[in-house]
Design a protein around this motif. Structure first.
Motif, PDB file in Angstrom:
ATOM      1  N   ARG A  42       0.808  -1.231   0.000  1.00 24.15           N
ATOM      2  CA  ARG A  42       0.000   0.000   0.000  1.00 24.15           C
ATOM      3  C   ARG A  42       0.844   1.287   0.000  1.00 24.15           C
ATOM      4  NH1 ARG A  42      -4.835  -0.693   3.645  1.00 24.15           N
ATOM      5  NH2 ARG A  42      -5.632  -1.721   1.793  1.00 24.15           N
ATOM      6  N   ARG A  61       0.514   4.115  -2.874  1.00 30.11           N
ATOM      7  CA  ARG A  61       0.204   5.524  -2.587  1.00 30.11           C
ATOM      8  C   ARG A  61       1.155   6.438  -3.338  1.00 30.11           C
ATOM      9  NH1 ARG A  61       0.858   7.755   3.444  1.00 30.11           N
ATOM     10  NH2 ARG A  61       2.983   7.221   2.950  1.00 30.11           N
ATOM     11  N   ALA A 107      -4.730   7.941   2.488  1.00 25.29           N
ATOM     12  CA  ALA A 107      -3.952   6.700   2.467  1.00 25.29           C
ATOM     13  C   ALA A 107      -3.362   6.407   3.849  1.00 25.29           C
ATOM     14  CB  ALA A 107      -2.834   6.809   1.438  1.00 25.29           C
TER      15      ALA A 107
END
Length: 295
Positions: free
Chosen positions: A213, A217, A288
């Motif tokens: 992740r 981002r 995020a």
């Protein structure tokens, strides 16, 4: 070691070390931005005397239909770039990361467009999309699908055509980021997930994507900020046309400031683009970060 500790404890030494970078940063980054905002408050054609008009340029900007359509075109390119580059980049990374033989070949093959000049890519794809002798229409004609031949840079298809070209240029770059992130996932996590029955799509959505992740981002921020200032390909292939159908905020700024010599109006559009870019970047990072905390 003791000398380093003494140096880092000395505020004067720290100031001396930081000063050159700080001065350079101040000159290179904030001053042009502030100057652009200052110039947006004037009417000026670069030849006559500047006339102070306050925020009139901003009022004129948002009453200009071409500028409003350029915002919409920029949003379209941003959304299509996100869809194409993230999904295709991730798909390619998942395919290539498990290849043992020939992995470097595929990595290099997909990354090569990234090192080519935008001018070269723009000209190359301009000929690919050409109606009379372009590659796409030639293939359609050779397999008997003449009815599907199109003017791919017409008003109807130009945004899609530009987005595909940009994807071709940048997807290899994002693929490399994803490959590096996937390769960094602990093998223990993968094996534990397999034992729990996670395979295929479930492995990708439940294990791999959450693990990479932070890289996703960064990738999304790069794609969005790159799309917001989208200029080179649109200008090389269409110059914002036909009939402003591919005019983006960046091409509008260039056309207004340097073709029409409306420098104040162009500076107002530049300031708008800067503010939007900062806001979008901050919002993405905050969103995020919250998702990562929850995870």
């Amino acid at each position: 070691m003791k000398k380093l500790e003494r140096a880092f404890g000395n505020k004067l030494a720290i100031a001396i070390f930081i000063a050159p970078a700080l001065i350079l940063f101040t000159l290179v980054i904030p001053l042009p931005i502030l100057h652009s905002f200052y110039m947006s408050l004037f009417k000026w054609d670069m030849l006559s005397t500047m006339t102070y008009v306050g925020f009139e340029n901003y009022k004129e900007l948002f009453s200009d239909g071409i500028f409003l359509s350029s915002i919409w075109h920029t949003i379209e390119i941003t959304v299509l770039s996100l869809i194409f580059q993230v999904t295709l980049g991730l798909f390619l990374a998942l395919c290539i990361v498990n290849i043992i033989k020939g992995r470097k070949y595929f990595q290099n093959a997909f990354f090569i467009p990234n090192i080519l000049s935008s001018a070269v890519i723009g000209i190359l794809w301009f000929f690919v999309y050409n109606y009379d002798f372009g590659l796409i229409n030639s293939i359609l004609k050779s397999i008997g699908l003449d009815s599907l031949q199109q003017e791919w840079l017409s008003q109807k298809y130009v945004i899609l055509a530009l987005s595909i070209t940009t994807c071709w240029q940048w997807v290899g770059y994002h693929m490399i980021l994803y490959i590096a992130a996937i390769s960094g996932i602990s093998q223990d996590i993968i094996e534990a997930a397999i034992v729990d029955g996670a395979q295929g799509l479930k492995m990708v959505t439940k294990i791999i994507i959450p693990q990479i992740r932070p890289v996703l981002r960064v990738s999304i921020v790069l794609i969005i900020t790159g799309s917001l200032k989208y200029f080179d390909m649109a200008w090389i292939m269409t110059e914002g046309g036909p009939d402003f159908a591919s005019e983006t905020i960046a091409t509008y700024i260039y056309r207004t400031a340097f073709n029409k010599l409306q420098y104040g109006l162009g500076s107002a559009a530049s300031t708008f683009l800067f503010v939007v870019s900062i806001l979008v970047t901050v919002l993405i990072n905050r969103f995020a970060a919250k998702r990562e905390e929850v995870y």
